[in-house]
Every structure is written in C-alpha cells, then in structure tokens.
Motif scaffolding. Structure first.
Motif, PDB file in Angstrom:
ATOM      1  N   GLY A 158      44.332  38.237  32.101  1.00  0.00           N
ATOM      2  CA  GLY A 158      43.744  37.492  33.207  1.00  0.00           C
ATOM      3  C   GLY A 158      44.564  37.525  34.489  1.00  0.00           C
ATOM      4  N   ARG A 159      45.717  38.208  34.462  1.00  0.00           N
ATOM      5  CA  ARG A 159      46.551  38.279  35.679  1.00  0.00           C
ATOM      6  C   ARG A 159      46.632  39.721  36.156  1.00  0.00           C
ATOM      7  N   ALA A 160      45.835  39.980  37.186  1.00  0.00           N
ATOM      8  CA  ALA A 160      45.738  41.352  37.693  1.00  0.00           C
ATOM      9  C   ALA A 160      46.952  41.730  38.528  1.00  0.00           C
ATOM     10  N   GLY A 161      47.238  43.014  38.553  1.00  0.00           N
ATOM     11  CA  GLY A 161      48.259  43.550  39.450  1.00  0.00           C
ATOM     12  C   GLY A 161      47.583  44.361  40.545  1.00  0.00           C
ATOM     13  N   LEU A 162      48.061  44.210  41.777  1.00  0.00           N
ATOM     14  CA  LEU A 162      47.575  45.047  42.870  1.00  0.00           C
ATOM     15  C   LEU A 162      48.605  46.126  43.135  1.00  0.00           C
ATOM     16  N   LEU A 163      48.108  47.306  43.444  1.00  0.00           N
ATOM     17  CA  LEU A 163      48.974  48.416  43.842  1.00  0.00           C
ATOM     18  C   LEU A 163      49.013  48.458  45.361  1.00  0.00           C
TER      19      LEU A 163
END
Ligand SMILES: CC(C)(COP(=O)(O)OP(=O)(O)OC[C@H]1O[C@@H](n2cnc3c(N)ncnc32)[C@H](O)[C@@H]1OP(=O)(O)O)[C@@H](O)C(=O)NCCC(=O)NCCS
Length: 156
Positions: A139-144
């Motif tokens: 549920g915790r997305a990473g942004l590039l």
C-alpha cells in the motif's frame, strides 16, 4: 554547517540519523548501510555542525546502456536541522559527485507520501518518471524521479 565526504568514523552517527528518519521496513539495515558507504562506485556526503552529524546523502553510479547513471540511495537530515537548506546542499553535493563520475542521469525512489522530499527534488529539477505500487510496503507506492545531468557544466 560543514559539508565534507564521509569517513569510516562517521558510521555510528550516520546510522543513528537513519534510525531517527526511518522505521522498518523502510530503514536500511546496518550491513546494507555499511556496504553502501564503502562501495567503490558510491559517494557519501556528511553535513556536520559543531562536530555533530546533521545529515548525510549517498549516491552510487553504474554503467547502463545510455551511459553512466547515478542513483541517490538516500538523503537524510536530523529533524532539528530541517528547513535550513541542509537537504538542498546535500543534494547538490551528491549531484556533483555523480557528475565527477561522468553520470549523464541521476534518479531516485521516493515514498509517494513523502511530500517534503518530493518538493525538494522538484525544486532541484527532478521530474516524476514512474510509480511502483507497494515499493516500500504493502500500500506504500514509490515514485521514480529523474534528472539529466549536464556533464559539461563547470561542476565537473
Ligand atoms: C527531505 C529532507 C532530506 C529535506 O531536508 P531539509 O534539510 O529540510 O531540506 P531543505 O531545508 O533544503 O528544504 C526544506 C524546506 O526548507 C526551505 N528552506 C531551505 N533553506 C531555508 C532557509 N535558509 N530558511 C528557511 N527555509 C529554508 C526550503 O525552501 C524547503 O521549503 P519547502 O519544503 O516549503 O519547499 C528531510 O525532510 C528529511 O531528512 N526527511 C526524512 C528522510 C527522508 O525522507 N529523506 C528522503 C528520502 S527519499
């Protein structure tokens, strides 16, 4: 504030900042952190005030198909030192190390909920280049985020 390269004597203070800034599962383990700061293809910058470690940043680089690419492993500033430009200066320092290593791009992952860090990167010209769901935890997305480096700048 003094900005200088990491030395092995900094490790305990550096890891103490990691323990303040990140909780598991986002926190780097001690062994992995030691590996990062001692790798030949990496640079670690320390911010220090009155002999106390105020923050640090780690960048590493490797050769890719399009040339050398740098990756910011982390930038961390002790809570009481935030909001005075320390993160910004550390970011400039790791970009300088990446340029010295002839990197043509620099990129990083940031938690999609970490608005302070996202503001810092966007203010320095980084653009969002993708999103990875469940990167940090379920549920915790990473942004590039990524930026092209002008390797012909005087910072070389
Ligand atoms: C993200 C982080 C590194 C930013 O560090 P920082 O030292 O606070 O960063 P800066 O001081 O350069 O910038 C923060 C804010 O202070 C402002 N600022 C910078 N210099 C300033 C000064 N001299 N006086 C007042 N404000 C100032 C900036 O404009 C910025 O404002 P904004 O957030 O409204 O855009 C820090 O919040 C942190 O360590 N967070 C926890 C670890 C983390 O999440 N790291 C990122 C991993 S991807």
């Amino acid at each position: 504030m003094l900005y200088r390269p990491y030395t092995a004597n900094d490790f305990a203070a550096l890891y103490a900042v990691e323990e303040i800034c990140f909780q598991p599962p986002s926190r780097f383990g001690r062994g992995y952190m030691r590996h990062l700061v001692s790798a030949a293809n990496s640079a670690t910058w320390i911010a220090e005030e009155d002999g106390a470690l105020a923050g640090f940043a780690i960048v590493e680089w490797s050769r890719r198909r399009g040339g050398i690419s740098a990756y910011i492993q982390t930038i961390e500033v002790a809570p009481e030192q935030r909001g005075h430009g320390v993160g910004s200066e550390l970011l400039c320092r790791v970009e300088g190390s990446a340029r010295t290593a002839q990197a043509v791009t620099i990129w990083l992952h940031v938690d999609a909920q970490n608005l302070q860090a996202i503001r810092l990167y966007e203010a320095h010209g980084y653009g969002c280049a993708g999103r990875e769901e469940d990167y940090y935890a379920s549920g915790r997305a990473g942004l590039l985020y990524a930026k092209r480096l002008n390797t012909e700048s005087p910072a070389n």
